[in-house]
Design a protein around this motif. Structure first.
Motif, PDB file in Angstrom:
ATOM      1  N   GLU A   1       0.838  -1.191   0.000  1.00 11.07           N
ATOM      2  CA  GLU A   1       0.000   0.000   0.000  1.00 11.07           C
ATOM      3  C   GLU A   1       0.875   1.244   0.000  1.00 11.07           C
ATOM      4  OE1 GLU A   1      -3.480   2.233   2.667  1.00 11.07           O
ATOM      5  OE2 GLU A   1      -2.805   0.205   3.189  1.00 11.07           O
ATOM      6  N   LYS A   2       0.642   2.108  -0.969  1.00  9.43           N
ATOM      7  CA  LYS A   2       1.349   3.390  -0.999  1.00  9.43           C
ATOM      8  C   LYS A   2       0.710   4.341  -0.003  1.00  9.43           C
ATOM      9  CE  LYS A   2       2.800   7.252  -3.897  1.00  9.43           C
ATOM     10  NZ  LYS A   2       2.726   7.928  -5.215  1.00  9.43           N
ATOM     11  N   TYR A   3       1.544   5.028   0.806  1.00  7.32           N
ATOM     12  CA  TYR A   3       0.993   5.945   1.799  1.00  7.32           C
ATOM     13  C   TYR A   3       1.534   7.365   1.671  1.00  7.32           C
ATOM     14  CZ  TYR A   3       5.354   5.174   4.438  1.00  7.32           C
ATOM     15  OH  TYR A   3       6.679   5.097   4.834  1.00  7.32           O
ATOM     16  N   GLY A   4       2.406   7.618   0.685  1.00  9.51           N
ATOM     17  CA  GLY A   4       2.918   8.964   0.522  1.00  9.51           C
ATOM     18  C   GLY A   4       4.121   9.016  -0.386  1.00  9.51           C
ATOM     19  N   ASP A   5       4.798  10.159  -0.370  1.00 12.54           N
ATOM     20  CA  ASP A   5       6.021  10.365  -1.149  1.00 12.54           C
ATOM     21  C   ASP A   5       7.024  11.112  -0.280  1.00 12.54           C
ATOM     22  OD1 ASP A   5       5.338   9.655  -4.184  1.00 12.54           O
ATOM     23  OD2 ASP A   5       3.604  10.705  -3.326  1.00 12.54           O
ATOM     24  N   PHE A   6       8.315  10.895  -0.582  1.00 16.42           N
ATOM     25  CA  PHE A   6       9.379  11.590   0.139  1.00 16.42           C
ATOM     26  C   PHE A   6      10.540  11.785  -0.816  1.00 16.42           C
ATOM     27  CE2 PHE A   6      13.085  11.479   3.141  1.00 16.42           C
ATOM     28  CZ  PHE A   6      12.782  12.658   3.812  1.00 16.42           C
ATOM     29  N   LYS A   7      10.985  13.031  -0.955  1.00 17.60           N
ATOM     30  CA  LYS A   7      12.069  13.367  -1.876  1.00 17.60           C
ATOM     31  C   LYS A   7      11.783  12.857  -3.285  1.00 17.60           C
ATOM     32  CE  LYS A   7      15.703  13.410   1.685  1.00 17.60           C
ATOM     33  NZ  LYS A   7      16.995  12.816   2.130  1.00 17.60           N
ATOM     34  N   GLY A   8      10.506  12.921  -3.678  1.00 19.98           N
ATOM     35  CA  GLY A   8      10.110  12.502  -5.009  1.00 19.98           C
ATOM     36  C   GLY A   8       9.997  11.008  -5.206  1.00 19.98           C
ATOM     37  N   GLU A   9      10.137  10.221  -4.144  1.00 16.31           N
ATOM     38  CA  GLU A   9      10.069   8.768  -4.225  1.00 16.31           C
ATOM     39  C   GLU A   9       8.818   8.263  -3.517  1.00 16.31           C
ATOM     40  OE1 GLU A   9      12.142   6.869  -5.883  1.00 16.31           O
ATOM     41  OE2 GLU A   9      13.582   8.448  -6.397  1.00 16.31           O
ATOM     42  N   PRO A  10       8.169   7.209  -4.040  1.00 16.95           N
ATOM     43  CA  PRO A  10       6.965   6.683  -3.401  1.00 16.95           C
ATOM     44  C   PRO A  10       7.298   5.913  -2.121  1.00 16.95           C
ATOM     45  CG  PRO A  10       7.540   5.348  -5.304  1.00 16.95           C
ATOM     46  CD  PRO A  10       8.473   6.519  -5.309  1.00 16.95           C
ATOM     47  N   LEU A  11       6.449   6.067  -1.120  1.00 15.11           N
ATOM     48  CA  LEU A  11       6.585   5.364   0.149  1.00 15.11           C
ATOM     49  C   LEU A  11       5.548   4.258   0.236  1.00 15.11           C
ATOM     50  CD1 LEU A  11       7.002   8.468   2.497  1.00 15.11           C
ATOM     51  CD2 LEU A  11       8.817   6.911   1.739  1.00 15.11           C
ATOM     52  N   TYR A  12       6.002   3.065   0.624  1.00 13.58           N
ATOM     53  CA  TYR A  12       5.112   1.909   0.671  1.00 13.58           C
ATOM     54  C   TYR A  12       5.167   1.231   2.039  1.00 13.58           C
ATOM     55  CZ  TYR A  12       4.935   2.174  -4.454  1.00 13.58           C
ATOM     56  OH  TYR A  12       4.755   2.592  -5.744  1.00 13.58           O
TER      57      TYR A  12
ATOM     58  N   SER B   1       1.762   6.098  12.850  1.00 18.70           N
ATOM     59  CA  SER B   1       1.371   5.784  11.482  1.00 18.70           C
ATOM     60  C   SER B   1       2.611   5.673  10.617  1.00 18.70           C
ATOM     61  CB  SER B   1       0.456   6.882  10.922  1.00 18.70           C
ATOM     62  OG  SER B   1       1.189   8.078  10.727  1.00 18.70           O
ATOM     63  N   PRO B   2       2.506   5.011   9.462  1.00 17.15           N
ATOM     64  CA  PRO B   2       3.670   4.953   8.563  1.00 17.15           C
ATOM     65  C   PRO B   2       4.168   6.336   8.163  1.00 17.15           C
ATOM     66  CG  PRO B   2       2.000   3.377   7.873  1.00 17.15           C
ATOM     67  CD  PRO B   2       1.379   4.210   8.962  1.00 17.15           C
ATOM     68  N   ALA B   3       3.239   7.279   7.981  1.00 20.82           N
ATOM     69  CA  ALA B   3       3.624   8.614   7.521  1.00 20.82           C
ATOM     70  C   ALA B   3       4.455   9.366   8.542  1.00 20.82           C
ATOM     71  CB  ALA B   3       2.375   9.420   7.180  1.00 20.82           C
ATOM     72  N   ALA B   4       4.442   8.926   9.804  1.00 19.05           N
ATOM     73  CA  ALA B   4       5.218   9.617  10.833  1.00 19.05           C
ATOM     74  C   ALA B   4       6.706   9.335  10.724  1.00 19.05           C
ATOM     75  CB  ALA B   4       4.717   9.211  12.217  1.00 19.05           C
ATOM     76  N   TYR B   5       7.089   8.226  10.102  1.00 15.15           N
ATOM     77  CA  TYR B   5       8.483   7.796  10.158  1.00 15.15           C
ATOM     78  C   TYR B   5       9.424   8.770   9.458  1.00 15.15           C
ATOM     79  CZ  TYR B   5       7.456   3.403  12.449  1.00 15.15           C
ATOM     80  OH  TYR B   5       7.080   2.468  13.381  1.00 15.15           O
ATOM     81  N   HIS B   6       9.010   9.354   8.361  1.00 11.01           N
ATOM     82  CA  HIS B   6       9.924  10.269   7.663  1.00 11.01           C
ATOM     83  C   HIS B   6       9.773  11.706   8.133  1.00 11.01           C
ATOM     84  CE1 HIS B   6       6.242  10.519   5.204  1.00 11.01           C
ATOM     85  NE2 HIS B   6       6.668  11.712   4.813  1.00 11.01           N
ATOM     86  N   GLN B   7       8.952  11.937   9.168  1.00 15.28           N
ATOM     87  CA  GLN B   7       8.788  13.287   9.705  1.00 15.28           C
ATOM     88  C   GLN B   7       9.895  13.659  10.689  1.00 15.28           C
ATOM     89  OE1 GLN B   7       6.461  15.262   8.418  1.00 15.28           O
ATOM     90  NE2 GLN B   7       5.839  13.534   7.130  1.00 15.28           N
TER      91      GLN B   7
END
Length: 335
Positions: free
Chosen positions: A6-17, A58-64
């Motif tokens: 499941e894709k949940y976002g993007d970071f530095k132009g790359e998809p996050l799964y 959440s997964p989105a918190a990890y790159h924050q």
């Protein structure tokens, strides 16, 4: 066995799964391609599951914000004293990001990169492969390093972690997974968790958390985990009660067993010669890890032993001589 993506976002132009692996026993493992991260380990208990590792909301918190929770940390996990690598007669200066020390590969380490991924599912196991190229000069480390991490979940409730790295020039490398176990749940401390560790020697620490006097026998000290000890009783006697942050030399590949007050258990086997035991001393309920507090978990960092002097040859990666680490975590729930 099954794998979902499941894709949940993007970071530095790359998809996050986020990838979800499920075995026939109902054990669930969640992985992120951000940092080749072990996000959750969910053990089935009746109609419910219990997450037995520390995780963010959440997964989105990890790159924050950097957190090291289950990430693949490197190039060098732990500290390089004075941020200087004595490479023969040459000094290689690395970024200082903990006082005068370089720690965990710099401020933009492997655990902060978006890795490529592939996966496959078979009758008896699920497998996810992450790959990343850490280019020469990144965080001032020489050499282009290709890193491959493979997670495999089987039907014996074992999760296997296999890391391989190659370089085209001499460099330092000592990466590993940084998962924190919380067998009684993340809302509890590990005070009542027992640790059994196959180690006769530990590394005493100086005030700056660096090894100060080589390896010392655990016999007759609070660091003797050859018989199970409750972590709370040990932490109260170490670093003015702050907790453990110590390296141990391993006697064999059956390195450690953690058992929670709940009866949940994880046994770690590894090809690494040492393990650093860290009892989540820094979490304080603030920042990106606002849901976590001091001593909510314990990490067993399988690695090459950190030196107490200037001989870093054991951590030196050479062309044609791959780095290879295999660690397995076997989980058990109460009968």
């Amino acid at each position: 066995m099954s794998v979902t993506l499941e894709k949940y976002g993007d970071f530095k132009g790359e998809p996050l799964y986020e990838l979800t692996l499920t075995n026939h026993n109902g054990m669930v493992v969640k992985l992120l391609n951000y940092g080749a991260t072990l996000e959750q380990v969910l053990l089935p208990e009746g109609e419910h599951h219990t997450n037995v590792i520390l995780s963010l909301d959440s997964p989105a918190a990890y790159h924050q914000g950097r957190n090291f929770l289950g990430g693949t940390v490197g190039r060098v996990i732990g500290r390089v004293p004075g941020h200087l690598w004595h490479r023969g007669s040459e000094l290689v200066s690395l970024p200082a990001n903990e006082g005068d020390n370089a720690i965990h590969g710099g401020d933009d380490g492997l655990d902060q990169q978006v890795w490529n991924l592939s996966y496959r599912q078979e009758a008896s196991q699920d497998q996810v492969t992450f790959t990343e190229v850490d280019f020469a000069g990144h965080n001032l480390y020489p050499g282009n390093v290709k890193v491959t991490v493979v997670y495999t979940l089987d039907d014996d409730n074992q999760l296997h972690y296999d890391l391989t790295a190659t370089t085209d020039a001499m460099t330092l490398f000592n990466a590993t997974n940084h998962v924190y176990f919380a067998l009684d749940g993340a809302d509890s401390t590990v005070d009542e968790t027992t640790l059994e560790l196959a180690s006769d020697y530990y590394g005493p620490l100086a005030a700056n958390h660096l090894p100060m006097s080589g390896w010392q026998p655990v016999a007759g000290t609070v660091f003797d985990f050859r018989q199970p000890q409750k972590l709370g009783a040990v932490m109260a006697q170490v670093q003015n009660g702050a907790g453990l942050d110590h390296p141990f030399l391993l006697n064999n590949d059956v390195a450690a067993t953690l058992t929670g007050a709940s009866g949940r258990q994880v046994t770690m086997t590894t090809t690494a010669p040492a393990v650093a035991v860290y009892t989540a001393n820094h979490f304080d309920g603030t920042g990106i890890a606002h849901n976590l507090h001091q001593h909510n978990g314990v990490t067993l960092e399988a690695q090459v032993a950190p030196p107490s002097g200037q001989d870093w040859s054991a951590l030196t990666l050479m062309p044609g001589q791959p780095y290879h680490l295999t660690t397995t975590w076997a989980f058990r729930t109460p009968l």
